[in-house]
Design an enzyme around this catalytic site. Structure first.
Site, PDB file in Angstrom:
ATOM      1  N   LYS A 146       0.817  -1.210   0.000  1.00 56.97           N
ATOM      2  CA  LYS A 146       0.000   0.000   0.000  1.00 56.97           C
ATOM      3  C   LYS A 146       0.858   1.271   0.000  1.00 56.97           C
ATOM      4  O   LYS A 146       2.016   1.264   0.430  1.00 56.97           O
ATOM      5  CB  LYS A 146      -0.937  -0.005   1.220  1.00 56.97           C
ATOM      6  N   ARG A 204      -4.130 -10.428   3.516  1.00 56.51           N
ATOM      7  CA  ARG A 204      -4.299 -10.474   2.052  1.00 56.51           C
ATOM      8  C   ARG A 204      -3.042  -9.891   1.419  1.00 56.51           C
ATOM      9  O   ARG A 204      -2.731  -8.710   1.629  1.00 56.51           O
ATOM     10  CB  ARG A 204      -5.544  -9.668   1.654  1.00 56.51           C
TER      11      ARG A 204
END
Length: 275
Positions: free
Chosen positions: A219, A255
């Site tokens: 991210k 994830r």
């Protein structure tokens, strides 16, 4: 001969990401065909993935929506091919009830919904009808606008309240409580400070009594901390740090893009904590 030790403490399940999209933030365009997708899926299974998460529409900041028809065309052949080759649990990453229905029919058993069953008024009822596990994620706004100056008075309290409300809505529609997962939505309508606050508050989310899914892989907040990680593929270290923190705080699954490295890190952590 090297002695093989089994970690004495349970680690989170590792959900491997398989995107069949042209524009996902990390791997968009790499696995556009069903053949490419199944090859990547096989690779993640061989690396030890516990779950595969299949996505046919990018939810990166600024992403455009894909039609339900096109999304089904992208994901269903891949899910069918994976199901023929393996009995690994399959998650469908979609906001659309029609896509979720087609995916479950093809062999998926988890609906991973970044919109927390808000995309359509029928979504909660469809989730109940399907009887699959459902991941309810927090997202501020929608992918196209979620990073346009996101603001909260108290990000942890607001995300917690949202997730609990969505869980109640799902249960009111007939979704069994034991089928519901929560995801605080790292990177979905949050600043770096918001993301860090949510990561620090993971024990609070775990304490709500639902399995928690953590998705911090590659991210952008990692690049804000380490500006040298401008490319998504350069963020392995930060991804591992976030997911190790998740493992220490009791999340049920992470994830990730980097399955082998994440499993190794979590297994070493579990061995240390269990020593």
């Amino acid at each position: 001969m090297t002695q093989v030790l089994r970690p004495p403490r349970a680690r989170p399940r590792v959900m491997g990401i398989v995107n069949v999209t042209p524009d996902s933030f990390s791997d968009g365009g790499q696995f556009l065909s069903a053949a490419d997708g199944i090859e990547h899926a096989r690779r993640l299974i061989a690396q030890g993935a516990d779950i595969l998460d299949i996505g046919g529409e990018s939810t990166r900041p600024g992403a455009a929506q894909v039609s339900e028809f096109d999304e089904i065309l992208r994901v269903v052949p891949l899910i069918e091919a994976i199901r023929k080759a393996s009995d690994i649990p399959i998650s469908i990453d979609t906001m659309k009830p029609g896509v979720a229905r087609a995916a479950v029919k093809a062999g998926a058993s988890i609906w991973n919904d970044v919109a927390a069953l808000r995309f359509s008024p029928q979504a909660p009822e469809v989730a109940a009808e399907l009887g699959c596990e459902v991941v309810l994620m927090h997202m501020l706004g929608e992918p196209g606008t979620m990073q346009d100056a996101p603001r909260y008075d108290d990000v942890v309290a607001e995300v917690e309240a949202f997730l609990l409300a969505r869980a109640l809505t799902a249960m009111a529609a007939g979704v069994a409580k034991e089928k519901i997962w929560l995801d605080p939505g790292i990177g979905f309508g949050k600043t770096v400070e918001h993301n860090l606050a949510l990561l620090a508050a993971l024990p609070r989310f775990v304490a709500l009594g639902y399995p928690v899914l953590l998705g911090a892989s590659r991210k952008r907040f990692i690049a804000a901390i380490d500006p040298s990680a401008g490319e998504a593929s350069d963020r392995l270290g930060g991804s591992l740090a976030a997911h190790l923190h998740g493992g220490a705080t009791g999340v049920a699954a992470v994830r990730v893009h980097d399955v082998r490295e994440t499993i190794q890190a979590l297994d070493v952590q579990a061995s240390i904590l269990g020593a």
